[in-house]
Design a protein around this motif. Sequence first.
Motif, mmCIF file in Angstrom:
data_model
loop_
_atom_site.group_PDB
_atom_site.id
_atom_site.type_symbol
_atom_site.label_atom_id
_atom_site.label_comp_id
_atom_site.label_asym_id
_atom_site.label_seq_id
_atom_site.Cartn_x
_atom_site.Cartn_y
_atom_site.Cartn_z
ATOM 1 N N GLY A 1 0.791 -1.227 0.000
ATOM 2 C CA GLY A 1 0.000 0.000 0.000
ATOM 3 C C GLY A 1 0.820 1.273 0.000
ATOM 4 O O GLY A 1 0.269 2.366 0.178
ATOM 5 N N PHE A 2 2.140 1.168 -0.238
ATOM 6 C CA PHE A 2 3.017 2.338 -0.157
ATOM 7 C C PHE A 2 2.766 3.295 -1.319
ATOM 8 O O PHE A 2 2.719 2.894 -2.486
ATOM 9 C CB PHE A 2 4.477 1.890 -0.171
ATOM 10 C CG PHE A 2 5.455 3.025 -0.036
ATOM 11 C CD1 PHE A 2 5.767 3.540 1.201
ATOM 12 C CD2 PHE A 2 6.063 3.584 -1.161
ATOM 13 C CE1 PHE A 2 6.677 4.585 1.338
ATOM 14 C CE2 PHE A 2 6.960 4.623 -1.042
ATOM 15 C CZ PHE A 2 7.271 5.125 0.206
ATOM 16 N N ASN A 3 2.593 4.567 -0.998
ATOM 17 C CA ASN A 3 2.425 5.615 -2.002
ATOM 18 C C ASN A 3 3.180 6.863 -1.551
ATOM 19 O O ASN A 3 2.967 7.344 -0.430
ATOM 20 C CB ASN A 3 0.951 5.967 -2.204
ATOM 21 C CG ASN A 3 0.210 4.927 -3.026
ATOM 22 O OD1 ASN A 3 0.396 4.841 -4.247
ATOM 23 N ND2 ASN A 3 -0.610 4.126 -2.376
ATOM 24 N N LEU A 4 4.054 7.361 -2.404
ATOM 25 C CA LEU A 4 4.804 8.573 -2.067
ATOM 26 C C LEU A 4 5.325 9.233 -3.335
ATOM 27 O O LEU A 4 6.024 8.607 -4.133
ATOM 28 C CB LEU A 4 5.973 8.233 -1.140
ATOM 29 C CG LEU A 4 6.883 9.403 -0.742
ATOM 30 C CD1 LEU A 4 6.096 10.460 0.026
ATOM 31 C CD2 LEU A 4 8.069 8.923 0.080
ATOM 32 N N ASP A 5 4.980 10.507 -3.521
ATOM 33 C CA ASP A 5 5.542 11.301 -4.614
ATOM 34 C C ASP A 5 6.819 11.959 -4.100
ATOM 35 O O ASP A 5 6.790 13.025 -3.479
ATOM 36 C CB ASP A 5 4.546 12.371 -5.078
ATOM 37 C CG ASP A 5 3.423 11.787 -5.911
ATOM 38 O OD1 ASP A 5 3.719 11.026 -6.846
ATOM 39 O OD2 ASP A 5 2.255 12.077 -5.618
ATOM 40 N N TRP A 6 7.925 11.305 -4.324
ATOM 41 C CA TRP A 6 9.203 11.726 -3.746
ATOM 42 C C TRP A 6 9.564 13.160 -4.099
ATOM 43 O O TRP A 6 10.047 13.907 -3.255
ATOM 44 C CB TRP A 6 10.315 10.789 -4.219
ATOM 45 C CG TRP A 6 10.232 9.413 -3.648
ATOM 46 C CD1 TRP A 6 9.478 8.371 -4.114
ATOM 47 C CD2 TRP A 6 10.927 8.910 -2.502
ATOM 48 N NE1 TRP A 6 9.659 7.251 -3.330
ATOM 49 C CE2 TRP A 6 10.540 7.552 -2.331
ATOM 50 C CE3 TRP A 6 11.829 9.471 -1.596
ATOM 51 C CZ2 TRP A 6 11.035 6.752 -1.298
ATOM 52 C CZ3 TRP A 6 12.332 8.682 -0.572
ATOM 53 C CH2 TRP A 6 11.930 7.340 -0.427
ATOM 54 N N LEU A 7 9.359 13.555 -5.343
ATOM 55 C CA LEU A 7 9.816 14.861 -5.806
ATOM 56 C C LEU A 7 8.783 15.963 -5.632
ATOM 57 O O LEU A 7 9.010 17.100 -6.052
ATOM 58 C CB LEU A 7 10.235 14.770 -7.275
ATOM 59 C CG LEU A 7 11.316 13.728 -7.592
ATOM 60 C CD1 LEU A 7 11.696 13.778 -9.056
ATOM 61 C CD2 LEU A 7 12.548 13.928 -6.709
#
Length: 265
Positions: free
Chosen positions: A118-124
């Motif tokens: 379930g990991f979600n991340l917009d790094w930039l």
Amino acid sequence: MYPIFETFRVSFFNVNLLRGINEFVGFQNYINIFQDPKMITSIKFTVIFVVGSMIGHIVLGVGLAVLLNVKMAGQKVLRTIVLLPWAMPMVVIAIASKWAFNNDYGIVNDFIRWFNPGFNLDWLVHTETAWLAVIAVDLWKDVPFFAILVLAGLQFIPTDMYEAAKIDGAGPIQTFFKITLPLISKNILILSIFFTMWRLTSFDIVYAMTSGGPGEDTALIAYRITTEAFTNLNTGYAASIAIVLFIVMAILSGLSMYGAKKVNY
């Protein structure tokens, strides 16, 4: 020498090619550097980038060098493979990294989802994670080269010293901190000087990977100089930033070289 003197001269003028302005303003451009919120943000990230990157270079670079110094089958092939990231142009790596850190199709999140579906991340998109991503890419690119240069210093340490330490009952950790690290400390210090200078003038990684975003949070000083000079055409202000950066680099270089002379190994 002409470009250096011309940059210094222009830094005392308000030169804006878009508005057709060219007037003497004295030290006003230099004062504006420390009153400009965007410039303060650039200084903050540049310090974080340089310090974080150099700590990573020293810790990971020395560790990798020691690993590469261990005699094993395929040692030469392994050293060649390790250097591959350094041989690639930074612009190419930065563009690829921009895709790699994408939340929807990036390989970084794809790998993390193997362990956390379930990991979600917009790094930039977020400031702190964008900082981490830029530093991580910089380390992946240049740590191998740093390690190879440290490895060259390891080659000059006499094996007799390790044999004597082993006879005296010294373990691997004691040998590293009592023999290896002291004897390559000057090598590490000198390398750190040049790598710090390169970090201070880094431009391409931010240009290709984040374009200074999110907002202006990853705009390194060198990127800010380029933006002011070639996007805003505010060449006087850009010249003053360049002169300040030059002075900072000269001071750091002088202090580092002085410190290198004090190392007796």
